[in-house]
Write a protein that holds these residues in place. Structure first.
Motif, PDB file in Angstrom:
ATOM      1  N   GLU B  14      27.971  -8.687 -13.040  1.00  0.00           N
ATOM      2  CA  GLU B  14      27.739  -7.385 -13.667  1.00  0.00           C
ATOM      3  C   GLU B  14      28.984  -6.524 -13.666  1.00  0.00           C
ATOM      4  OE1 GLU B  14      24.758  -5.244 -11.420  1.00  0.00           O
ATOM      5  OE2 GLU B  14      26.065  -5.008  -9.700  1.00  0.00           O
ATOM      6  N   THR B  92      20.192  -5.414 -25.518  1.00  0.00           N
ATOM      7  CA  THR B  92      21.067  -6.579 -25.414  1.00  0.00           C
ATOM      8  C   THR B  92      22.327  -6.362 -26.244  1.00  0.00           C
ATOM      9  OG1 THR B  92      20.006  -7.682 -27.286  1.00  0.00           O
ATOM     10  CG2 THR B  92      19.114  -8.133 -25.086  1.00  0.00           C
ATOM     11  N   GLU B  94      25.768  -8.794 -27.848  1.00  0.00           N
ATOM     12  CA  GLU B  94      26.450 -10.083 -27.983  1.00  0.00           C
ATOM     13  C   GLU B  94      27.663  -9.929 -28.886  1.00  0.00           C
ATOM     14  OE1 GLU B  94      23.989 -13.323 -29.399  1.00  0.00           O
ATOM     15  OE2 GLU B  94      25.533 -14.829 -28.935  1.00  0.00           O
ATOM     16  N   GLY B 102      24.808 -17.287 -27.750  1.00  0.00           N
ATOM     17  CA  GLY B 102      23.928 -17.309 -26.586  1.00  0.00           C
ATOM     18  C   GLY B 102      24.478 -16.615 -25.347  1.00  0.00           C
ATOM     19  N   VAL B 104      24.690 -13.699 -24.056  1.00  0.00           N
ATOM     20  CA  VAL B 104      24.124 -12.371 -24.272  1.00  0.00           C
ATOM     21  C   VAL B 104      24.256 -11.529 -23.002  1.00  0.00           C
ATOM     22  CG1 VAL B 104      21.994 -11.157 -24.907  1.00  0.00           C
ATOM     23  CG2 VAL B 104      22.531 -13.372 -25.944  1.00  0.00           C
ATOM     24  N   ILE B 105      24.396 -10.238 -23.187  1.00  0.00           N
ATOM     25  CA  ILE B 105      24.545  -9.284 -22.084  1.00  0.00           C
ATOM     26  C   ILE B 105      23.371  -8.306 -22.114  1.00  0.00           C
ATOM     27  CG2 ILE B 105      26.037  -7.470 -21.135  1.00  0.00           C
ATOM     28  CD1 ILE B 105      28.356  -8.838 -22.737  1.00  0.00           C
ATOM     29  N   LEU B 106      22.840  -7.994 -20.943  1.00  0.00           N
ATOM     30  CA  LEU B 106      21.830  -6.935 -20.830  1.00  0.00           C
ATOM     31  C   LEU B 106      22.564  -5.636 -20.519  1.00  0.00           C
ATOM     32  CD1 LEU B 106      18.816  -6.063 -20.615  1.00  0.00           C
ATOM     33  CD2 LEU B 106      18.943  -6.626 -18.175  1.00  0.00           C
ATOM     34  N   SER B 108      22.333  -1.511 -19.802  1.00  0.00           N
ATOM     35  CA  SER B 108      21.499  -0.359 -19.453  1.00  0.00           C
ATOM     36  C   SER B 108      22.388   0.881 -19.399  1.00  0.00           C
ATOM     37  CB  SER B 108      20.845  -0.606 -18.089  1.00  0.00           C
ATOM     38  OG  SER B 108      20.374   0.609 -17.536  1.00  0.00           O
ATOM     39  N   VAL B 126      24.932  -6.596 -17.471  1.00  0.00           N
ATOM     40  CA  VAL B 126      24.576  -7.750 -16.652  1.00  0.00           C
ATOM     41  C   VAL B 126      24.723  -9.004 -17.509  1.00  0.00           C
ATOM     42  CG1 VAL B 126      22.776  -8.830 -15.268  1.00  0.00           C
ATOM     43  CG2 VAL B 126      23.010  -6.352 -15.278  1.00  0.00           C
ATOM     44  N   PHE B 127      25.415 -10.003 -16.958  1.00  0.00           N
ATOM     45  CA  PHE B 127      25.797 -11.204 -17.704  1.00  0.00           C
ATOM     46  C   PHE B 127      25.001 -12.422 -17.246  1.00  0.00           C
ATOM     47  CE2 PHE B 127      29.665  -9.509 -19.754  1.00  0.00           C
ATOM     48  CZ  PHE B 127      29.788  -8.320 -19.056  1.00  0.00           C
ATOM     49  N   LEU B 128      24.937 -13.447 -18.104  1.00  0.00           N
ATOM     50  CA  LEU B 128      24.252 -14.681 -17.752  1.00  0.00           C
ATOM     51  C   LEU B 128      25.036 -15.484 -16.710  1.00  0.00           C
ATOM     52  CD1 LEU B 128      22.888 -15.764 -21.267  1.00  0.00           C
ATOM     53  CD2 LEU B 128      21.529 -15.052 -19.287  1.00  0.00           C
ATOM     54  N   SER B 129      26.318 -15.188 -16.530  1.00  0.00           N
ATOM     55  CA  SER B 129      27.107 -15.869 -15.502  1.00  0.00           C
ATOM     56  C   SER B 129      28.309 -15.016 -15.125  1.00  0.00           C
ATOM     57  CB  SER B 129      27.584 -17.237 -16.006  1.00  0.00           C
ATOM     58  OG  SER B 129      28.524 -17.067 -17.043  1.00  0.00           O
TER      59      SER B 129
END
Lengths: 161, 161
Positions: B14, B92, B94, B102, B104-106, B108, B126-129
């Motif tokens: 994140e 989201t 991207e 794919g 994608v970032i959340l 807030s 917040v990232f997928l990795s």
């Protein structure tokens, strides 16, 4: 029927889930996007799911209620960032029963065909905090996931005659 | 005008950003949701932003292109999970220029009024990795964020006469 692997690493703000289904990825994708089929397998065995909104496409929204045998209701909703047929579904997820709004989860589901009629479902949930994740883990999430995939396996089997 | 604090902790997936704007949170929220105003401040100083789609509401989608002085174009898109007026925007994000889709970032964004005409913008990505996050950090993201907020500060000042 496949095992369900759930990885919850200490201190990380994510949950990784893998499940191998004995079906083509086209059929697995259908089970994630056909409203009648989806409502039958998503959630714990002792709950009924009622879809209020279900738009399995890029930019679409969804909302469902799960009802237990005592009549208690639990609401969930989110939006789909991307729905790529047979490939992946990426979107958001929020449980409406938390004390405050805004504890949103990013959900990525990928469908990987390992061989004919064997598809690995790779699910990743990413949280705004480790606390949010641990709260979800503490809510008996793991059992719900395993029961969901058990129900999915049964449905996939019946769909293939 | 406020400082922009960017926190990038090693090994986390994140990025946390805080910026204090000298404006009411109603005005700051307007700057995030009025298309004409938003296009003027979002992005680095040497880029122009063209909104292709802009639906700042729960369930809405967005898409914009940023163009540098050499004419290079960079596309971004996403969906809004929740837009709560004057409170928060969660959705989201991207970047379309990556080698594969794919990632994608959340996102807030919360608006917290510290006192009259002083609003803290609390942004979390917040990232997928961790790799996805570090890739974003390596793309000169920090400078882009600081320049965006510098431009926002100037606009908010002019909006208050």
């Amino acid at each position: 029927m496949g095992e369900t692997e759930i990885v919850i690493e200490p201190g990380k703000q994510e949950i990784l889930i893998k499940h191998i289904a004995d079906a083509s990825r086209e059929l697995v994708f259908k089970a994630f996007t056909d409203p009648e089929i989806y409502a039958k397998w998503i959630g714990p065995v002792d709950m009924e799911t009622e879809l209020k909104l279900f738009e399995p496409k890029t930019g679409g929204s969804w909302k469902y209620i799960q009802r237990d045998e005592a009549g208690n209701e639990f609401g969930f909703h989110g939006v789909n960032h991307e729905v790529e047929p047979n490939e992946r579904i990426i979107g958001t997820f929020e449980f409406e029963g938390l004390p405050e709004k805004g504890h949103v989860i990013l959900e990525s589901v990928k469908f990987v065909e390992l061989e004919a009629n064997k598809t690995e479902i790779q699910e990743q949930s990413v949280f705004l905090s480790v606390e949010d994740r641990d709260g979800m883990v503490g809510s008996n999430m793991e059992q719900g996931v395993r029961e969901s995939y058990m129900q999915l396996d049964e449905l996939l089997k019946s769909m293939q005659g």
